[in-house]
Design an enzyme around this catalytic site. Sequence first.
Site, PDB file in Angstrom:
ATOM      1  N   CYS A 126      -1.777   9.628   2.480  1.00  0.00           N
ATOM      2  CA  CYS A 126      -1.405   9.046   1.189  1.00  0.00           C
ATOM      3  C   CYS A 126      -2.428   9.403   0.124  1.00  0.00           C
ATOM      4  CB  CYS A 126      -1.292   7.539   1.311  1.00  0.00           C
ATOM      5  SG  CYS A 126      -2.809   6.791   1.894  1.00  0.00           S
ATOM      6  N   GLU A 137       0.884  -1.180   0.000  1.00  0.00           N
ATOM      7  CA  GLU A 137       0.000   0.000   0.000  1.00  0.00           C
ATOM      8  C   GLU A 137       0.913   1.219   0.000  1.00  0.00           C
ATOM      9  OE1 GLU A 137      -3.317   0.085  -0.114  1.00  0.00           O
ATOM     10  OE2 GLU A 137      -3.617  -2.065  -0.065  1.00  0.00           O
TER      11      GLU A 137
END
Length: 460
Positions: free
Chosen positions: A242, A208
């Site tokens: 993110c 991720e």
Amino acid sequence: MFAQIIHKQRVFFKTGQTKDISFRIQQLKILKQAIVDNEAAILDALKSDVNKPLVESYIAEIVLVVKEIEYAIKNIKNWTKPKKKNAPWQFIPASATVYPQPLGVVLIIGAWNFPFQLTIAPLIGAIAAGNCAILKPSEIANHTSNLIAEIVNKYFDSSYLATIEGGVETSKQLLAEKFDHIFFTGGTSVGKIIMEMAAKNLTPVTLELGGKSPCIVDNDIDIEIAARRITWGKFLNAGQACLAPDYLLVHKKIKKNLLSEIQKCLQEFYGENPAKSPDYARIINQKQFDRLVNYLKDLTDLNSRKIIIGGETISNEFYIAPTLIDEVSWEDAIMQEEIFGPILPVIEFTNYQEAIDIVNCHPKPLALYLFSRNKSLQKQVVEETSFGGGCINHTMIHYAAPSLPFGGIGNSGIGSYHGKVSFNTFSHYKSILKKPFILDVKLLYPPYKNKLSLIKRIFG
Ligand code: NAD
């Protein structure tokens, strides 16, 4: 020491206890209770580590995780059921079934920006799928890391779930061990190291990662609402998410108005001086602060770049004001890597294809946001660009839907999680084709002499 813990977990896994669905449900309930019991301590640790506003921590770190646990508990019986499939008629009589099975002992490595949620959310999938797990939270958010270790130690046996704390060296030592899956959240360059180390043991990985997530703004929008949603998504946790919009790609016709609406939103959200706002976060540490200040310095040295609002910094607080910069070029340092901070560069476009081409000539981002009422543009952007996931007419909130798989593509990651997909990530789907002993057609067995034409008719 690590090898010993992993060995203990392997021994426990072999007892088969984690395969029992009621055991998994019980562990998920214990995890939920542990979070509820320790809510205040978790919020305190997050405050000490990342100085986040309480509401942001509560929603992004507690509520999200608790909802994910509840979703797993509600659906686990269905997820774990073997699924009947069609067997090819040529094999009749036969049945085909897919059995979800746990992988074994998995490693979860977390990042610092949402240090509780990014470590515990994948754990939910690991537990639901029947695995043992080792957690390695980020050392940068050390209060949260300590607390995760304390909670996991108190509520679970280390032969089932364990936390190993430490930094890069610890992480590397762990990666030298054999796991059945590695789930990593962090930067793209570290992701490459993780994958390389995992490859030595042929361990599958979920990565991720991050990237530069564009926010495309068309001229057919509700400008006030669009500005509010962009400002919220970009400056939440001072841009250290993110999923935050990394830069704005704005239609020339609307740019001036949009930028002034964003300025209004900043004042509405954080007041005249965001440094005094209880709702505005700080940069995590000196290294990240210096990196962001260098971008600002680089931009102000280039006289043609316009700071629309912000640019102020307070070094002893790691404070960087919410900053909006116009007329940025792709050659600028800030456009070379993920910003991960409260600076929003603006680039204008005059036709849609130009915006789509800009996205497509850069590495595939984790997220993309489009603001537009134009349905054909919505369709075109979704179909013609490649990115992990995103929203139309909002930012970030796709992350909070357990029904939507979350993950990147290309440089922004491999694999996904949340809801059922977390369960899939930590499961192996074992396919079994079962036949009785009756009717053993000899067509497939040697000698093949004279069988080809019949085989062609049946299988062709
Ligand atoms: P990072 O990659 O520096 O660190 C993540 C983890 O990896 C930490 O636990 C750290 O101890 C470990 N690590 C660091 N260097 C290592 C090395 N050389 N070898 C082995 N392990 C190592 O990331 P970060 O600074 O904690 O987080 C910021 C990055 O994470 C940003 O790029 C952001 O986009 C990304 N991120 C992605 C997601 C997502 O869900 N896709 C979520 C949050 C953050």
